[in-house]
Design a protein around this motif. Structure first.
Motif, PDB file in Angstrom:
ATOM      1  N   MET A 170       0.626  -1.075  -0.025  1.00  0.00           N
ATOM      2  CA  MET A 170       0.092  -0.018   0.004  1.00  0.00           C
ATOM      3  C   MET A 170       0.875   1.291   0.013  1.00  0.00           C
ATOM      4  SD  MET A 170      -3.127  -0.653  -0.426  1.00  0.00           S
ATOM      5  CE  MET A 170      -3.368   0.836  -0.312  1.00  0.00           C
ATOM      6  N   SER A 189       1.527   7.712   7.391  1.00  0.00           N
ATOM      7  CA  SER A 189       1.506   6.223   7.880  1.00  0.00           C
ATOM      8  C   SER A 189       2.851   5.886   8.107  1.00  0.00           C
ATOM      9  CB  SER A 189       0.977   5.508   6.609  1.00  0.00           C
ATOM     10  OG  SER A 189      -0.160   5.829   6.113  1.00  0.00           O
ATOM     11  N   TRP A 240      -7.100   6.378   7.489  1.00  0.00           N
ATOM     12  CA  TRP A 240      -6.369   5.521   6.525  1.00  0.00           C
ATOM     13  C   TRP A 240      -4.965   5.689   7.141  1.00  0.00           C
ATOM     14  CZ3 TRP A 240      -8.959   2.315   4.075  1.00  0.00           C
ATOM     15  CH2 TRP A 240     -10.451   2.688   3.671  1.00  0.00           C
ATOM     16  N   VAL A 268      -4.620   3.052   9.847  1.00  0.00           N
ATOM     17  CA  VAL A 268      -4.692   1.522   9.283  1.00  0.00           C
ATOM     18  C   VAL A 268      -3.352   1.167   8.481  1.00  0.00           C
ATOM     19  CG1 VAL A 268      -5.699   0.232   7.507  1.00  0.00           C
ATOM     20  CG2 VAL A 268      -7.026   1.643   8.695  1.00  0.00           C
ATOM     21  N   ILE A 269      -2.725   1.980   7.733  1.00  0.00           N
ATOM     22  CA  ILE A 269      -1.758   1.686   6.933  1.00  0.00           C
ATOM     23  C   ILE A 269      -0.367   1.794   8.061  1.00  0.00           C
ATOM     24  CG2 ILE A 269      -0.038   2.176   4.902  1.00  0.00           C
ATOM     25  CD1 ILE A 269      -2.631   3.271   3.617  1.00  0.00           C
ATOM     26  N   CYS A 299      -5.183 -10.233   1.829  1.00  0.00           N
ATOM     27  CA  CYS A 299      -5.051  -8.778   1.464  1.00  0.00           C
ATOM     28  C   CYS A 299      -4.627  -8.539  -0.085  1.00  0.00           C
ATOM     29  CB  CYS A 299      -4.706  -7.731   2.277  1.00  0.00           C
ATOM     30  SG  CYS A 299      -5.658  -7.982   4.183  1.00  0.00           S
ATOM     31  N   PHE A 350      -6.185  -7.338  -3.705  1.00  0.00           N
ATOM     32  CA  PHE A 350      -5.570  -6.013  -4.252  1.00  0.00           C
ATOM     33  C   PHE A 350      -5.033  -6.129  -5.611  1.00  0.00           C
ATOM     34  CE2 PHE A 350      -5.401  -4.589   0.428  1.00  0.00           C
ATOM     35  CZ  PHE A 350      -6.785  -4.229   0.393  1.00  0.00           C
ATOM     36  N   TRP A 401     -15.989   2.701   7.293  1.00  0.00           N
ATOM     37  CA  TRP A 401     -14.713   1.988   6.982  1.00  0.00           C
ATOM     38  C   TRP A 401     -14.231   1.135   7.787  1.00  0.00           C
ATOM     39  CZ3 TRP A 401     -12.377   7.658   5.854  1.00  0.00           C
ATOM     40  CH2 TRP A 401     -12.717   7.933   4.621  1.00  0.00           C
ATOM     41  N   MET A 447     -11.811  -2.407   2.630  1.00  0.00           N
ATOM     42  CA  MET A 447     -11.064  -3.079   1.811  1.00  0.00           C
ATOM     43  C   MET A 447     -11.237  -2.227   0.337  1.00  0.00           C
ATOM     44  SD  MET A 447      -9.233  -5.266   3.335  1.00  0.00           S
ATOM     45  CE  MET A 447      -8.966  -6.229   4.842  1.00  0.00           C
ATOM     46  N   LEU A 483      -9.150   0.681   0.455  1.00  0.00           N
ATOM     47  CA  LEU A 483      -7.615   0.473   0.192  1.00  0.00           C
ATOM     48  C   LEU A 483      -7.298  -0.114  -1.233  1.00  0.00           C
ATOM     49  CD1 LEU A 483      -6.820  -1.708   3.584  1.00  0.00           C
ATOM     50  CD2 LEU A 483      -5.914   0.644   2.714  1.00  0.00           C
ATOM     51  N   PHE A 507      -7.202   3.248  -3.281  1.00  0.00           N
ATOM     52  CA  PHE A 507      -6.028   3.927  -3.181  1.00  0.00           C
ATOM     53  C   PHE A 507      -5.025   3.407  -3.981  1.00  0.00           C
ATOM     54  CE2 PHE A 507      -7.628   5.142   1.276  1.00  0.00           C
ATOM     55  CZ  PHE A 507      -8.371   6.201   0.782  1.00  0.00           C
ATOM     56  N   SER A 508      -4.981   2.083  -3.954  1.00  0.00           N
ATOM     57  CA  SER A 508      -4.137   1.000  -4.414  1.00  0.00           C
ATOM     58  C   SER A 508      -4.029   1.337  -6.089  1.00  0.00           C
ATOM     59  CB  SER A 508      -3.748  -0.247  -4.336  1.00  0.00           C
ATOM     60  OG  SER A 508      -5.021  -0.810  -5.127  1.00  0.00           O
TER      61      SER A 508
END
Length: 528
Positions: free
Chosen positions: A26, A56, A85, A88-89, A205, A209, A228, A235, A238, A241-242
């Motif tokens: 990520m 992050s 976010w 999370v990351i 994950c 992704f 979220w 998911m 994320l 974003f990816s």
């Protein structure tokens, strides 16, 4: 050694990075699309993906300095806001396991889920801290509480993300064994029982992704109001974003604000759950929503009638794209591989790495096309298991996870969901799907929402009872709605259990009807 002709095999051509670290993955994607944007549609605050990457990394270093080690669990309790976010990351980059907490949970519910995951630290918003401070501090395994903003009483999140300013080229994520080490502990919906802790590995994950990128014929500007803390919102966020998508989010759903946001930001992609689409079909649209080109719907079944009605609201959108998934499968089990050929009522084909079989409810034998049975799935996205439970309780001898969902597939491998196995109403030996009756009730102009459950009957075993929320100006009688259903469905599906009018249908944050709450209401009614 030979493929079973009654198994459906998804494609397997994905590229997974050798480090098998979803945090590392990520971070690389955030930096690749560092100019990408995430926008709060309510406050209009804009943050770049590069800023999230920076925060992050800073958080990961700070957590490590505070004593977090690989395998420690960190809880996250917050409404939708941009700090979510980096929390999370950053947590996953530190090697810790993230568990997300529904901030609308009661004290008992929070105590239950945190008793499963036993987080060492809690990261939370000011609102979540104000509501749950006493509960968090009553749990012995929680050593520190980190609060967004500058909180003088607890550890300040701002101190952690601004104390260090880590250079990307100098940063290394904590090593993990991606096939075995957990990235997340999430919680199953709990619509048929207490929530269970779902263990998702880094590789689970990455299997979700790392699908081949599909070029979009339009700029993807995604609007989401899905919470979220739930697997779908988490998911899907994320994943977006990816792929560098622009994301517009709202902390909660309000119809006027939602439509105004579409108009202001020229949103092209709507990520929704069925209740939002149902509400849209009952609303007089006064904003320009012509920018919508694509509607993704998941988390619960969507009727063909609602799907068709949505196309009239969003005239430039292709047919509603449905997927079928669950927390236990990280995100999706089936999806529309060809976004231009979606069919109403269809939830798509087997997704990447998935192997699916539909088994007879009695014999457990795999079924061929057009025969409803329980969906069983295995593949790279399927969870490691539930916390504290033996896998044998939920997986069969071939390693397939038994979903408890009833579905069928056609000759082309397209899947159609019937209902939850535990929610089927058994009327004189017939299996009645509540979702089918609900879809018919929603066609009535006076009905805003509906939920159906089975109630005991001495002769039939169970009969369907409907709980109905009317439109603000809607009028309907029990007899009228019973006749409306009887004209459209076969006899086992008639509302012999009656109709009860309620202000709202109880649903969990993902949009699933909480039928156990309706059953409680039915029991209360029977005692009167």
């Amino acid at each position: 050694m030979l493929k079973n002709k009654n198994y459906i095999y998804g494609p397997t051509d994905i590229e997974v990075p050798s480090h098998l670290h979803v945090g590392h993955y990520m971070l690389d994607r955030l930096m690749e699309f560092k100019d990408g944007k995430i926008i709060n549609g309510q406050t209009h605050e804009l943050t770049t993906l590069g800023q999230i990457a920076q925060q992050s990394m800073n958080l990961a270093v700070s957590l490590t300095h505070m004593g977090i080690r690989k395998g420690d669990v960190i809880g996250l309790c917050s409404e939708n806001r941009v700090e979510f976010w980096s929390s999370v990351i950053g947590t996953i980059l530190s090697g810790a396991v993230l568990t997300t907490i529904n901030m609308n949970y009661t004290k008992g519910e929070i105590t239950h889920v945190l008793g499963i995951s036993k987080p060492k630290y809690i990261i939370c918003s000011e609102a979540a801290f104000k509501t749950h401070e006493k509960t968090f501090k009553s749990l012995r395994h929680i050593k520190k509480i980190i609060v967004y903003g500058d909180n003088p009483k607890e550890v300040s999140y701002n101190d952690l993300i601004y104390k260090n300013n880590v250079i990307f080229d100098d940063f290394v994520a904590t090593d993990v064994n991606g096939q075995e080490d957990l990235a997340f502990i999430l919680y199953s919906s709990g619509t048929t029982g207490l929530p269970k802790g779902v263990m998702l590995t880094h590789l689970n994950c990455l299997n979700t992704f790392c699908h081949p990128r599909v070029e979009s014929p339009f700029e993807p500007i995604v609007l989401t109001v899905n919470p979220w803390f739930h697997a779908m919102g988490l998911m899907a966020g994320l994943l977006g974003f990816s792929q560098g998508r622009t994301t517009v989010f709202l902390p909660r759903f309000e119809m006027d604000l939602y439509l105004r946001t579409i108009e202001k930001y020229k949103v092209t992609v709507a990520q929704v759950v069925p209740p939002i689409l149902v509400a849209l079909t009952k609303t007089d649209i006064k904003y320009d929503v012509s920018s919508i080109m694509m509607v993704f719907c998941g988390a619960a079944p969507l009727s063909s009638e609602v799907s068709n009605a949505i196309q009239k609201i969003f005239p430039n959108a292709m047919p509603v794209l449905q997927g079928y998934g669950m927390t236990e499968a990280t995100l999706a089990i089936t999806r529309n591989m060809n976004i231009f050929q979606a069919m109403p009522g269809c939830v798509g084909e087997a997704t990447y790495t998935a192997v699916i079989k539909v088994i007879d409810l009695e014999t457990k034998e795999p079924l061929g096309p057009n025969k409803p049975g329980e969906v069983c799935v295995k593949g790279g996205m399927v969870m490691k298991g539930y916390v504290g439970k033996d896998r044998k309780e939920d997986f069969d001898d071939e390693g397939f996870f038994r979903t408890g969902d009833v579905a069928y597939y056609d000759e082309d491998g397209n899947f159609y969901i019937v209902d939850r196995l535990k929610e089927l109403i058994k009327y004189k030996g017939f299996q009645v799907a509540p979702a089918e009756i609900e879809a018919v009730l929603l066609q009535h102009p006076a009905v805003r929402d509906a939920g159906v459950v089975g109630v005991p009957d001495a002769q039939a075993g169970e009969v369907p009872r409907a709980f109905v929320a009317l439109q603000p100006t809607g009028k309907a009688t029990t007899e009228e709605l019973q006749a409306f259903v009887a004209e459209r469905l076969s006899k086992p599906k008639h509302l012999r259990g009656g109709v009860r009018f309620v202000p709202d249908i109880p649903k969990n944050p993902s949009g699933k009807i909480m039928r156990r709450e309706l059953r409680k209401l039915a029991q209360e009614k029977s005692k009167l």
